[in-house]
Design an enzyme around this catalytic site. Structure first.
Site, short mmCIF file in Angstrom:
data_model
loop_
_atom_site.label_atom_id
_atom_site.label_comp_id
_atom_site.label_asym_id
_atom_site.label_seq_id
_atom_site.Cartn_x
_atom_site.Cartn_y
_atom_site.Cartn_z
NE ARG A 182 -8.62 -54.71 -1.38
CZ ARG A 182 -8.20 -55.59 -0.50
NH1 ARG A 182 -9.07 -56.10 0.37
NH2 ARG A 182 -6.95 -55.99 -0.47
CD GLU B 75 -11.34 -49.65 3.35
OE1 GLU B 75 -10.14 -49.91 3.57
OE2 GLU B 75 -12.20 -50.53 3.18
CG HIS C 250 -10.53 -53.05 5.41
ND1 HIS C 250 -10.13 -52.50 4.22
CD2 HIS C 250 -10.28 -54.39 5.27
CE1 HIS C 250 -9.68 -53.43 3.39
NE2 HIS C 250 -9.77 -54.59 4.02
#
Length: 335
Positions: free
Chosen positions: A251, A280, A298
């Protein structure tokens, strides 16, 4: 379908209505395969409603027994408390930082997750980012497509992967898959984890800073929680050193992103391969211009094959819940 068949189908649905499942925001598995999922369940689409979320939840408070969620969509204490009939949260993520597990535990709400379904795909991306960063594949691609090869001559040298000392932060299912992929390259694997793993012979470090000081590459595979948030800080990055590379498939917030950007800009670490970011989809502008950084949006878990397997897992967990059977991939909230 003829008129009689249509009436029979509607009659069956009235007798046996589809279970209602709340979706706060659509996960990729829903975006790509809503047609398959909707054959089994009636989805209440919160994001598609003109009502404010709290009002939408209050409207459906007593009919919602399950939520379908994903890694970037928080299921908060307030959301859980507004749904008195809630019994299950199914997340399509392997991470659980977006769900208030303490409130779930208090309320007796079960949680099902992706488990190790994504581990192989994430490990593939981790190794891909590492090879790219070392051999400058993306940077070389830009060098060719921008016409620099013809005008400026040969591209700069890359570095070998073989023989590298690679530190893995978090030796769970993803970390183990990363190690498995790197061993044939002749890499020396070290790791830091909550506990020493008796099943592996890799050297163990209880302190991530000591791990960084003893390796050339740091691959982040751990989950995000209160203990791991910004665990990769200035001290760790400086311990990794000027020749060190950092790869993150965990993460974004596991790394102090501002500090990492500063270290990259000042040459205090050699480069990075990043699939995840702290805010993000916003990526620090400084990273975009750096040739020693490889960026991915991602997407480590997103392959066609795994997405189809995820459909089966989501359906299986929801069907198990509504049939009062054991979940396929439960989170053990008592741990």
């Amino acid at each position: 379908m003829d008129c009689n068949g249509y009436r029979q189908e509607n009659h069956d649905q009235n007798l046996f209505p589809k279970p209602k499942v709340l979706v706060l925001e659509p996960p990729p598995v829903f975006i790509y395969h809503e047609d398959i999922l909707s054959q089994k369940f009636h989805f209440l689409k919160a994001w598609d409603s003109p009502l404010p979320l709290d009002q939408f939840l209050t409207t459906h408070a007593h009919s919602v027994q399950a939520i379908l969620s994903h890694g970037s969509c928080p299921v908060t204490t307030n959301t859980i408390r507004l749904l008195p009939s809630l019994g299950l949260i199914v997340t399509t993520s392997a991470g659980l930082d977006q769900i208030d597990l303490q409130e779930c535990r208090r309320r007796g709400v079960s949680v099902a997750y992706a488990g190790s379904l994504f581990s192989a795909d994430v490990a593939d991306i981790a190794v891909g980012l590492l090879i790219d960063a070392l051999r400058k594949i993306s940077a070389g691609n830009r060098y060719v497509t921008q016409g620099l090869w013809a005008n400026s001559g040969d591209f700069s040298l890359g570095s070998k992967l073989g023989g590298r000392k690679v530190g893995i932060v978090g030796l769970g299912s993803i970390g183990l898959e990363v190690g498995k992929r790197l061993e044939p390259f002749g890499c020396n694997i070290l790791y830091c984890s909550r506990n020493k793993k008796s099943s592996v012979s890799y050297p163990y470090y209880s302190n991530v800073c000591e791990l960084a000081a003893n390796c050339e590459v740091l691959i982040i595979c751990c989950e995000l929680n209160d203990q791991t948030r910004h665990v990769i800080n200035k001290e760790v990055l400086l311990a990794l050193g000027k020749k060190g590379l950092i790869i993150n498939v965990g993460r974004g917030a596991i790394i102090d992103e501002q500090e990492m950007v500063r270290c990259l800009m000042q040459g205090e670490i050699a480069g990075a391969g990043l699939d995840v970011f702290e805010n993000e989809p916003h990526v620090p502008s400084e990273l975009i211009s750096l040739d020693n950084v490889v960026l991915s949006p991602h997407r480590a878990v997103h392959t066609e094959e795994t997405l189809m397997a995820l459909v089966d897992l989501v359906i299986g967990n929801l069907e198990a819940f509504f049939s009062n059977k054991p979940l396929l991939s439960p989170v053990l909230l008592d741990e």
